[in-house]
Design a protein around this motif. Structure first.
Motif, mmCIF file in Angstrom:
data_model
loop_
_atom_site.group_PDB
_atom_site.id
_atom_site.type_symbol
_atom_site.label_atom_id
_atom_site.label_comp_id
_atom_site.label_asym_id
_atom_site.label_seq_id
_atom_site.Cartn_x
_atom_site.Cartn_y
_atom_site.Cartn_z
ATOM 1 N N LEU A 426 -131.326 -3.068 32.492
ATOM 2 C CA LEU A 426 -132.506 -3.891 32.944
ATOM 3 C C LEU A 426 -132.000 -5.335 33.186
ATOM 4 O O LEU A 426 -132.371 -6.001 33.986
ATOM 5 C CB LEU A 426 -133.843 -3.661 32.422
ATOM 6 C CG LEU A 426 -134.716 -4.370 33.194
ATOM 7 C CD1 LEU A 426 -135.075 -4.125 34.516
ATOM 8 C CD2 LEU A 426 -136.229 -4.249 32.381
ATOM 9 N N ASP A 427 -131.745 -5.927 31.832
ATOM 10 C CA ASP A 427 -131.173 -7.155 31.793
ATOM 11 C C ASP A 427 -130.042 -7.720 32.983
ATOM 12 O O ASP A 427 -130.280 -8.808 33.598
ATOM 13 C CB ASP A 427 -130.712 -7.739 30.460
ATOM 14 C CG ASP A 427 -130.816 -9.001 30.110
ATOM 15 O OD1 ASP A 427 -131.768 -9.742 30.358
ATOM 16 O OD2 ASP A 427 -129.698 -9.759 29.855
ATOM 17 N N LYS A 428 -129.332 -6.672 33.035
ATOM 18 C CA LYS A 428 -128.117 -6.872 33.858
ATOM 19 C C LYS A 428 -128.645 -6.940 35.350
ATOM 20 O O LYS A 428 -128.142 -7.903 36.058
ATOM 21 C CB LYS A 428 -127.002 -5.878 33.793
ATOM 22 C CG LYS A 428 -126.164 -6.064 32.611
ATOM 23 C CD LYS A 428 -125.251 -7.059 32.672
ATOM 24 C CE LYS A 428 -124.647 -7.107 31.323
ATOM 25 N NZ LYS A 428 -123.653 -8.342 31.384
ATOM 26 N N THR A 429 -129.514 -5.915 35.704
ATOM 27 C CA THR A 429 -130.315 -6.109 37.220
ATOM 28 C C THR A 429 -131.171 -7.033 37.381
ATOM 29 O O THR A 429 -131.149 -7.532 38.492
ATOM 30 C CB THR A 429 -130.705 -4.536 37.283
ATOM 31 O OG1 THR A 429 -131.727 -4.403 36.389
ATOM 32 C CG2 THR A 429 -129.753 -3.457 37.286
ATOM 33 N N LEU A 430 -131.693 -7.519 36.304
ATOM 34 C CA LEU A 430 -132.460 -8.749 36.663
ATOM 35 C C LEU A 430 -131.946 -9.819 36.836
ATOM 36 O O LEU A 430 -132.184 -10.832 37.856
ATOM 37 C CB LEU A 430 -133.307 -9.265 35.572
ATOM 38 C CG LEU A 430 -134.324 -8.171 35.081
ATOM 39 C CD1 LEU A 430 -135.240 -8.612 33.638
ATOM 40 C CD2 LEU A 430 -135.551 -7.900 35.936
ATOM 41 N N GLU A 431 -130.531 -10.129 36.427
ATOM 42 C CA GLU A 431 -129.602 -11.067 36.846
ATOM 43 C C GLU A 431 -128.884 -10.530 38.165
ATOM 44 O O GLU A 431 -128.673 -11.819 38.923
ATOM 45 C CB GLU A 431 -128.483 -11.143 36.056
ATOM 46 C CG GLU A 431 -128.889 -11.897 34.437
ATOM 47 C CD GLU A 431 -129.091 -13.053 34.519
ATOM 48 O OE1 GLU A 431 -128.837 -13.992 35.582
ATOM 49 O OE2 GLU A 431 -129.568 -13.558 33.434
ATOM 50 N N ASN A 432 -128.923 -9.395 38.435
ATOM 51 C CA ASN A 432 -127.974 -9.284 39.733
ATOM 52 C C ASN A 432 -128.471 -7.801 40.294
ATOM 53 O O ASN A 432 -128.214 -6.981 39.755
ATOM 54 C CB ASN A 432 -126.464 -8.979 39.600
ATOM 55 C CG ASN A 432 -125.751 -8.877 40.777
ATOM 56 O OD1 ASN A 432 -126.245 -8.720 41.988
ATOM 57 N ND2 ASN A 432 -124.414 -8.788 40.691
ATOM 58 N N PRO A 433 -129.463 -7.815 41.095
ATOM 59 C CA PRO A 433 -130.121 -6.643 41.834
ATOM 60 C C PRO A 433 -129.117 -5.599 42.381
ATOM 61 O O PRO A 433 -129.371 -4.413 42.273
ATOM 62 C CB PRO A 433 -131.147 -7.069 42.649
ATOM 63 C CG PRO A 433 -131.221 -8.489 42.273
ATOM 64 C CD PRO A 433 -129.979 -8.884 41.637
ATOM 65 N N GLU A 434 -128.063 -6.278 42.815
ATOM 66 C CA GLU A 434 -126.797 -5.467 43.449
ATOM 67 C C GLU A 434 -126.346 -4.447 42.392
ATOM 68 O O GLU A 434 -125.790 -3.507 43.109
ATOM 69 C CB GLU A 434 -125.944 -6.219 44.273
ATOM 70 C CG GLU A 434 -126.462 -6.951 45.382
ATOM 71 C CD GLU A 434 -125.612 -7.953 46.106
ATOM 72 O OE1 GLU A 434 -124.257 -7.743 45.691
ATOM 73 O OE2 GLU A 434 -125.946 -8.586 46.979
ATOM 74 N N LEU A 435 -126.662 -4.648 41.324
ATOM 75 C CA LEU A 435 -125.873 -3.573 40.295
ATOM 76 C C LEU A 435 -126.815 -2.366 40.172
ATOM 77 O O LEU A 435 -126.296 -1.310 39.611
ATOM 78 C CB LEU A 435 -125.837 -4.086 39.112
ATOM 79 C CG LEU A 435 -124.896 -5.412 38.820
ATOM 80 C CD1 LEU A 435 -124.900 -6.197 37.409
ATOM 81 C CD2 LEU A 435 -123.301 -4.987 39.278
ATOM 82 N N ASN A 436 -127.794 -2.149 40.709
ATOM 83 C CA ASN A 436 -128.742 -1.209 40.550
ATOM 84 C C ASN A 436 -128.538 0.167 41.359
ATOM 85 O O ASN A 436 -129.263 0.450 42.326
ATOM 86 C CB ASN A 436 -130.283 -1.393 40.645
ATOM 87 C CG ASN A 436 -131.189 -0.365 40.363
ATOM 88 O OD1 ASN A 436 -130.981 0.020 39.244
ATOM 89 N ND2 ASN A 436 -132.489 -0.324 41.088
ATOM 90 N N SER A 437 -127.254 0.580 41.104
ATOM 91 C CA SER A 437 -126.865 1.807 41.518
ATOM 92 C C SER A 437 -126.578 3.025 40.555
ATOM 93 O O SER A 437 -125.942 2.304 39.447
ATOM 94 C CB SER A 437 -125.675 1.987 42.510
ATOM 95 O OG SER A 437 -124.531 1.388 42.045
ATOM 96 N N LYS A 438 -126.370 4.042 40.585
ATOM 97 C CA LYS A 438 -126.109 5.002 39.322
ATOM 98 C C LYS A 438 -124.714 4.779 39.007
ATOM 99 O O LYS A 438 -124.367 4.648 37.789
ATOM 100 C CB LYS A 438 -126.531 6.378 39.683
ATOM 101 C CG LYS A 438 -126.195 7.524 38.660
ATOM 102 C CD LYS A 438 -126.673 9.003 39.035
ATOM 103 C CE LYS A 438 -126.591 9.967 37.769
ATOM 104 N NZ LYS A 438 -127.102 11.138 38.051
ATOM 105 N N GLU A 439 -123.833 4.816 39.793
ATOM 106 C CA GLU A 439 -122.525 4.642 39.584
ATOM 107 C C GLU A 439 -121.979 3.327 38.847
ATOM 108 O O GLU A 439 -121.588 3.312 37.710
ATOM 109 C CB GLU A 439 -121.474 4.520 41.045
ATOM 110 C CG GLU A 439 -120.023 4.436 40.727
ATOM 111 C CD GLU A 439 -119.401 4.606 41.994
ATOM 112 O OE1 GLU A 439 -118.054 4.363 42.013
ATOM 113 O OE2 GLU A 439 -120.081 4.850 43.085
ATOM 114 N N LYS A 440 -122.613 2.085 39.535
ATOM 115 C CA LYS A 440 -122.356 0.856 38.663
ATOM 116 C C LYS A 440 -123.067 0.825 37.253
ATOM 117 O O LYS A 440 -122.445 0.201 36.387
ATOM 118 C CB LYS A 440 -122.751 -0.251 39.582
ATOM 119 C CG LYS A 440 -122.128 -0.582 40.979
ATOM 120 C CD LYS A 440 -122.877 -1.508 41.755
ATOM 121 C CE LYS A 440 -121.908 -1.734 43.127
ATOM 122 N NZ LYS A 440 -122.694 -2.648 43.939
ATOM 123 N N LEU A 441 -124.277 1.239 37.084
ATOM 124 C CA LEU A 441 -124.778 1.145 36.013
ATOM 125 C C LEU A 441 -124.093 1.929 35.041
ATOM 126 O O LEU A 441 -124.188 1.555 33.659
ATOM 127 C CB LEU A 441 -126.446 1.703 36.155
ATOM 128 C CG LEU A 441 -127.175 0.867 37.025
ATOM 129 C CD1 LEU A 441 -128.516 1.167 36.994
ATOM 130 C CD2 LEU A 441 -127.241 -0.621 36.462
#
Length: 451
Positions: A426-441
């Motif tokens: 969550l902390d990562k996606t708060l910084e960069n919403p584009e990371l919110n995919s299953k593969e990237k996470l």
């Protein structure tokens, strides 16, 4: 006094009950708050209480559908078209041994005896279309003169039921009336009896005060009558407490009142306003220049807020929401980035963040030189609203992976580590919403979290 020239709106269902009782040979009147509110021109009452010389068993016999809601005290709920109306037999109360409730009641045939047991003259009015307004105790004149006056001997009324003291304060505030001198002195003299009243009943009266049009008048009334030191001793400590700080031109109590007054009429926000600085007297320090500070008062107020609300028997959801507002009220971001605003929304909750801004704005307005802080709050609020509209991930539940995905991918059993991983993502996606995919996470967990 009987006045047949008074007209009053009576709903059809209430008329049916009155007429049915009268057609069966009984007296019946609308009584109490509905008569009071109609007389002063307030919006049409929602509740209509009916009193009669018919006994409870007569009421049950006369009407097709009834519920014995308080039959031991003479009250039967009559159902008409799906709605319930309380019909109570004329009564006098037995001895009060605990300052809360009578040991029993005695049914009487005389309306005046029934009205004589009521708390205030403005609530001891009765009405029906046949006889008009019945006023034995000067309630009509007190309404005209905006006076709260106990029926009969004030000391006796408050010793019978100590909650009446809080009701006097509430009515004075909500109606913008003043409390008659002997009634006021009786409240001061009997204020300690409020300790005999349940916290649930105190909470209900306090909540009504806090959402009224004049909640600060109610709070001042509680302090003046010494009731405050018994129901909110923590707040009593704030009275006259000099903040010795250039950002404040009021003592702690007066600042709290100003914040309450500037808050919208929402119970959660008003209660948070009431308790947001409750720990300040406990956190006070003074530096070498003579300037006062309250380091960590928001966190300590958060703890005290929870303790107070639990003591007053608030429900868990309300405790959670109000205490979050108290905890976060100092978090006004001076240089808000998208990530920091998202973290604020995440901590507070999407459904509560607007309430936080309302509280922060009220807090600023209650302080000295509020313009700069008001500007900061507006900027953060504007950024927060844009973020909410963009539908970017803001909580663990918004992530493209869940605990099951992590357990399956990395052969981890359910437990604390799963929660830590999700917070990390969550902390990562708060910084960069584009990371919110299953593969990237999942890749982030593989390459960064497990280093």
């Amino acid at each position: 006094m009987i006045d047949k020239n008074i007209e009053m709106h009576i709903p059809i269902d209430v008329k049916i009950i009155l007429e049915c009782l009268e057609n069966n040979g009984y007296e019946s009147y609308i009584v109490g708050g509905s008569v009071r509110d109609c007389k002063i021109g307030k919006a049409l009452p929602k509740d209509y209480d009916i009193t009669t010389n018919a006994l409870p068993e007569d009421i049950i016999r006369i009407f097709d559908k009834t519920v014995p809601t308080g039959i031991e005290h003479g009250t039967v709920t009559v159902m008409i078209n799906g709605d319930g109306y309380e019909v109570t037999t004329y009564r006098i109360d037995g001895e009060y041994l605990d300052n809360r409730r009578p040991e029993g009641v005695t049914f009487v045939l005389n309306l005046k005896e029934d009205l004589a047991r009521r708390d205030f003259t403005i609530n001891a009015l009765a009405f029906n279309e046949q006889h008009g307004l019945i006023d034995y105790f000067g309630g009509r004149l007190d309404l005209e003169n905006k006076i709260i006056r106990a029926v009969g001997e004030a000391n006796k009324r408050f010793q019978e039921d100590a909650l009446r003291m809080l009701r006097a304060i509430r009515f004075a505030a909500s109606l913008d009336f003043h409390i008659e001198e002997k009634t006021l002195e009786a409240i001061k003299a009997n204020s300690n009896l409020i300790l005999n009243v349940s916290n649930e009943r105190i909470r209900d009266e306090l909540c009504k005060m806090m959402v009224s049009n004049n909640s600060t008048k109610a709070l001042r009334g509680l302090e003046e009558t010494k009731l405050l030191e018994f129901i909110l001793p923590e707040l009593q400590k704030a009275v006259g407490f000099n903040q010795k700080n250039p950002h404040h031109d009021k003592d702690v109590f007066e600042h709290i009142l100003a914040v309450v007054e500037n808050s919208p009429q929402s119970l959660n926000i008003r209660m948070a306003a009431l308790l947001h600085d409750i720990a300040k007297p406990n956190c006070f320090t003074i530096d070498k220049r003579g300037i006062g500070h309250f380091y960590g008062h928001d966190k300590k107020s958060f703890i005290m807020c929870q303790q107070i609300l639990r003591r007053l028997k608030f429900d868990n959801q309300s405790i959670s929401k109000i205490s979050i507002l108290v905890k976060e009220h100092m978090n006004v971001l001076t240089k808000p980035s998208d990530a920091s605003v998202k973290r604020l929304i995440n901590r507070v909750g999407v459904d509560l963040v607007r309430d936080l801004f309302a509280l922060q704005r009220a807090d600023a307005l209650g302080s000295k030189s509020s313009e700069i802080r008001l500007g900061e709050i507006s900027r953060v609020e504007e950024r927060a609203m844009a973020i909410l509209e963009s539908k970017v991930p803001l909580s663990v539940s918004d992530l493209a992976v869940n605990g099951g995905d992590l357990m399956s991918e990395f052969s981890i059993k359910s437990g604390k580590e799963i929660g830590e991983m999700l917070k990390f993502l969550l902390d990562k996606t708060l910084e960069n919403p584009e990371l919110n995919s299953k593969e990237k996470l999942l890749a982030i967990i593989q390459h960064e979290y497990k280093k």
